[in-house]
Design an enzyme around this catalytic site. Structure first.
Site, PDB file in Angstrom:
ATOM      1  N   ASP A 332       0.857  -1.169   0.000  1.00 31.21           N
ATOM      2  CA  ASP A 332       0.000   0.000   0.000  1.00 31.21           C
ATOM      3  C   ASP A 332       0.905   1.234   0.000  1.00 31.21           C
ATOM      4  O   ASP A 332       2.066   1.167   0.401  1.00 31.21           O
ATOM      5  CB  ASP A 332      -0.885  -0.020   1.252  1.00 31.21           C
ATOM      6  N   ASP A 637      -2.545  -1.376   5.820  1.00 33.00           N
ATOM      7  CA  ASP A 637      -2.925  -0.909   7.153  1.00 33.00           C
ATOM      8  C   ASP A 637      -4.418  -0.717   7.317  1.00 33.00           C
ATOM      9  O   ASP A 637      -4.890  -0.535   8.428  1.00 33.00           O
ATOM     10  CB  ASP A 637      -2.205   0.399   7.495  1.00 33.00           C
ATOM     11  N   ASP A 641      -7.412  -3.530   3.059  1.00 29.42           N
ATOM     12  CA  ASP A 641      -6.298  -4.421   2.757  1.00 29.42           C
ATOM     13  C   ASP A 641      -6.486  -5.821   3.334  1.00 29.42           C
ATOM     14  O   ASP A 641      -5.753  -6.741   2.959  1.00 29.42           O
ATOM     15  CB  ASP A 641      -4.989  -3.838   3.317  1.00 29.42           C
TER      16      ASP A 641
END
Length: 901
Positions: A332, A637, A641
């Site tokens: 990410d 996070d 995800d």
């Protein structure tokens, strides 16, 4: 009110049409109707997953072929009366089951963490009056009132907003709060572009709003992710797969050899069945590496401690070695590669462009014009930007022990930091100026303005907002000398486009001096009357250590791919800054939706940046990479995800800023949220796998050598050079102790310069198979050689066997020093020096072997006699020759492989 009757998604519907569809109005439902709908549709909470019986979950960990072999070995050793071996084997079996039982159930914990993210209470309109209700009692059709600091309780279609900003990073990954409006979006708009929607679990950063509830519980976006998480297949790790294959084949091999030898001895050699059975039992004990699972578990546990020292917390043991096989890291952007903090990176004034340095919200950093550091306090335009940035601002900047944080909007926090960088040690403008009036930010007029008066009575209007909106309100621009001149709108538009091309968000700042005593600020006071001071470009900056970490990943043959919910331009800019291999090729979620699985599998090989992605996209990307035979690590996070973290071979969650859902779905948690820690974890993962391979490469050849001595003696009709009880002694003293020493081996020098190992690489490779054969034959030669020598010297059978047992132990010790360096020479001082653990185990085994040979009660128990010093030197000499032969063979093999490369 039936949603199924309206195929058009809620974000594409007009607000009034949504109210009609849910049979409600702006005054909300009646209390009776709300209760009826609550009874009909159920509470606004995510369903709890079905729970399995703890007893069945525990027993399932015994359903493993190697465990069956170990249990059988425990029964055999118990029958033989060797209860210490039995106890060791049973402890290993039970410990493995307990560890697996404790670590299981991560999916249930992940969904529980998502459920905890929902707001506990919320404000709704019932019977036209404001009421506070439990969020679980919110129903479709309710009118929810949103205020800053609250969590959104359900999915809402907004019909009224006033400066409403919602932080949606947990769903979209976008670092900045999203401006909300009431305008409908396109039916196929990505989640982050549905500005008329507020989603359950997201946080209201600023402003107020009202919306009608269109989905509750599992029907919400966050509920849909929870459903995805429960259906995601968790892949087993490479180590578990390989050990499973290895254990099956080992079992078949041992049983086949044992059956053949039993038949051979009974039917052809006409041994008594009981005697033959005991010989076969001794062979099985020699062949089965019963200490291997214990040593592997200890090796993984040592890796856990090493990773913890590098801020990587391991939640599941096998995930450690999985990192060693990682060939792709899908990361990410927000909070992982970047700081998840806004920072002003660019400032443009009339005729000048500046670059701003620094980290996050810390008010420290140089301001440069090209390569030259400028004294910002001497620049009139920069000083005016600093003043406006501080006054037209509601955020608060806090610094404690060098850690700078903000309260309020991240962009406003970045502007405060910029004001401090420009002003230096001078007092903040807020100390001199007092706010008189303000125009709050609203998506309709797209700017914020304040009216402030200083201690001298001067009244100043300051405004900041979207460049095109502020430009339209300006008639003049500020000259470098502090004067004003006609606005060059074309030049400013070009400057704004240049900043945006860097992936930065652009704000324009303007001011106007008002008449003394002016006490109220209206739009008419600003339209066409402002002086444009400059533009600022804001970005969530990359972590400096992440840039170095990406370089190390590439050196290790690991591809880094960014998967983010942010805009393509921002993602591309960050990709260039951190050094991704193909930063100019970006695929968006819309692009991915147009690809089938085959096309996506090809696209992921060439693309390193994916923007505006949804949870489904992230999951598809991880699956597509795995379909190419790659071992995938996924970092993240947010709640968005969690499904991909669970699906990935190694899910890595952020510990500081990560959601609990992400942490529970992941195998590893980074305590410092630092991408660079991933590289350290990969290094440790490769070290752990190397050490596991060393343990196996030491255990199998030595066990095979022991077994081969029995097989050859039996087939040739010779006396056994070692007895069954002596084989048990060797296994008890050396199998676990010497193997454990390999668990503490340090990282080899070239560990991070080797490419990742193939996902399907077998532990029992061709090279290891050849090594097993070679070492087994050398063991055979050494044992029978020393036995024949002893008999030839007129020694008794008891002394010959004692010398043979000591020869096996010496060969295993020399094999330990050899196996410590799989990819380099063992003839170095560092290799000889070893580690404290190596020498501790070697000295311990040596002491035990002296007791085995010279202590009277041990002699009686194991049928041994004292060995003379000269014979002892000969035994050590055999070990040295053995070491020299296998080391020369390794160097020839490595040279051959290097020549092919």
């Amino acid at each position: 009110m039936n949603d199924a009757a309206t195929p058009i998604p809620h974000h594409a519907l007009d607000a009034e049409a949504t109210l009609v569809a849910f049979d409600t109005g702006r005054g909300g439902l009646s209390q009776d109707e709300a209760l009826r709908r609550l009874d009909q549709h159920g509470p606004n909470r995510l369903p709890e997953p079905p729970k399995r019986s703890p007893v069945l979950r525990f027993l399932r960990h015994f359903h493993n072929v190697l465990i069956y072999v170990l249990i059988a070995a425990a029964i055999v050793t118990a029958v033989l009366g060797h209860f210490i071996d039995t106890a060791v084997i049973l402890v290993v079996v039970i410990a493995n089951a307990v560890i697996g039982f404790i670590q299981e159930g991560r999916a249930e914990q992940a969904m529980a963490a998502i459920r905890d993210m929902l707001a506990p209470h919320t404000s709704v309109l019932r019977d036209g009056e404001r009421r506070t209700v439990d969020s679980a009692d919110v129903v479709v059709g309710d009118i929810v009132l949103l205020e800053a600091g609250e969590k959104v309780p359900a999915d809402l279609r907004l019909f009224e907003t006033k400066g409403l900003l919602v932080q949606e990073a947990i769903l979209t990954g976008e670092s900045l709060p999203v401006e909300k409006s009431t305008a409908a979006a396109a039916a196929n708009a990505p989640l982050g572009d549905r500005t008329a929607m507020a989603f359950s679990g997201t946080l209201v950063a600023a402003g107020t709003g009202r919306g009608v509830v269109v989905a509750t519980g599992p029907a919400t976006e966050i509920g849909r992710i929870s459903g995805m998480l429960s259906s995601v297949e968790t892949l087993t790790t490479p180590l578990v797969q390989q050990m499973d294959r290895f254990s099956r084949w080992l079992t078949v091999l041992i049983l086949l050899i044992a059956a053949i030898l039993l038949a051979f001895g009974y039917f052809l050699e006409h041994f008594a069945f009981a005697d033959m059975f005991m010989i076969v039992v001794g062979l099985s004990v020699a062949a089965i590496p019963e200490g291997l699972p214990a040593v592997l578990t200890i090796t993984l546990a040592v890796g856990v401690q090493a990773m913890a020292r590098r801020n990587a917390i391991v939640r599941r043991l096998p995930a450690i070695e999985t990192l060693g096989a990682v060939s792709v890291i899908c990361t990410d952007k927000t909070g992982t590669l970047t700081r998840n903090e806004m920072m002003v990176a660019s400032v443009v004034t009339a005729g000048d462009a500046f670059m701003v340095e620094g980290e996050g919200y810390a008010p420290e950093g140089a301001i440069r014009r090209g390569e030259t550091v400028v004294d910002a306090g001497e620049n009139q335009a920069l000083r005016e930007i600093a003043r406006a940035a501080a006054l037209c601002n509601d955020a608060v900047l806090n610094g404690e022990n060098g850690n700078w944080t903000i309260q309020g909007d991240p962009m406003e926090g970045a502007l405060l930091a910029l004001a401090r960088k420009i002003g230096g040690d001078t007092p903040s403008p807020r100390a001199e100026w007092r706010r008189v009036d303000e125009i709050s930010f609203d998506a309709r007029h797209r700017y914020m303005a304040t009216l402030d008066r200083n201690t001298h009575g001067t009244t100043l209007a300051s405004a900041k907002g979207a460049p095109e909106r502020i430009l339209a309100m300006c008639a003049t621009q500020r000259r470098p000398d502090g004067g004003s001149e006609a606005l060059d709108e074309h030049a400013w538009n070009e400057a704004a486009e240049a900043i945006a091309a860097k992936g930065q968000r652009v704000l324009a700042i303007a001011t106007r001096t008002m008449a003394d005593g002016h006490a109220a600020l209206g739009h008419a006071d600003l339209e066409g009357k402002l002086v444009l001071v400059g533009l600022v470009g804001l970005i969530d900056p990359p972590r400096p250590e992440a840039i170095a970490a990406v370089v190390q990943c590439h050196e290790a043959g690991i591809r880094v791919k960014m998967i983010t919910g942010d805009h393509a331009g921002t993602a591309a800019a960050i990709g260039r800054q951190i050094g991704l291999q193909n930063p100019d090729r970006v695929l968006t979620g819309t692009d991915l939706d147009m690809m089938d699985d085959a096309a996506l599998s090809n696209a992921v090989a060439e693309t390193d940046i994916f923007a505006r992605t949804s949870p489904e996209h992230k999951l598809r990307l991880v699956t597509a990479l795995q379909s190419r035979g790659l071992t995938v690590a996924m970092t993240g996070d947010g709640v968005n995800d969690a499904p991909a973290l669970k699906r990935a071979d190694a899910g890595i969650a952020m510990g500081l800023k990560g959601s609990e859902a992400a942490k529970e779905a992941a195998e590893l948690v980074l305590a410092d949220d630092n991408f660079a820690s991933i590289v350290a974890a990969v290094r440790e993962g490769r070290t752990v796998y190397d050490n596991i391979k060393k343990v196996i490469s030491w255990t199998l050849p030595t066990n095979a050598g022991e077994a081969l001595t029995i097989i050859v003696a039996l087939l040739l009709g010779m006396a056994l050079p070692v007895t069954a009880i002596q084989i048990l002694w060797i296994n008890l003293v050396t199998s676990i102790t010497l193997g454990i020493a390999l668990a503490f081996e340090p990282t080899e020098e070239n560990t991070m310069r080797r490419p990742p190992r193939p996902r399907g690489e077998s532990l029992l490779s061709a090279g290891l198979t050849w090594h097993i054969v070679l070492v087994s034959l050398l063991f055979l030669a050494g044992v029978f050689g020393i036995y024949a020598y002893a008999i030839d010297q007129g020694h008794s059978d008891v002394l010959a066997r004692t010398m043979a047992v000591n020869t096996i132990v010496v060969l295993e010790i020399f094999h330990l020093f050899f196996i410590r360096n799989l990819y380099g020479t063992s003839l170095t001082w560092a290799a000889v020096r070893g580690t404290k653990m190596v020498w501790a185990t070697v000295l311990g085994v040596t002491a035990a072997q002296f007791a085995f040979t010279y202590v009277p009660f041990m002699q009686d128990a194991f049928g041994t006699v004292a060995v003379s010093p000269l014979d002892g030197i000969l035994i050590v000499g055999i070990g040295i020759v053995f070491f020299a032969v296998i080391e020369v063979e390794k160097q020839l093999r490595l040279a051959l492989l290097a020549g092919k490369a």
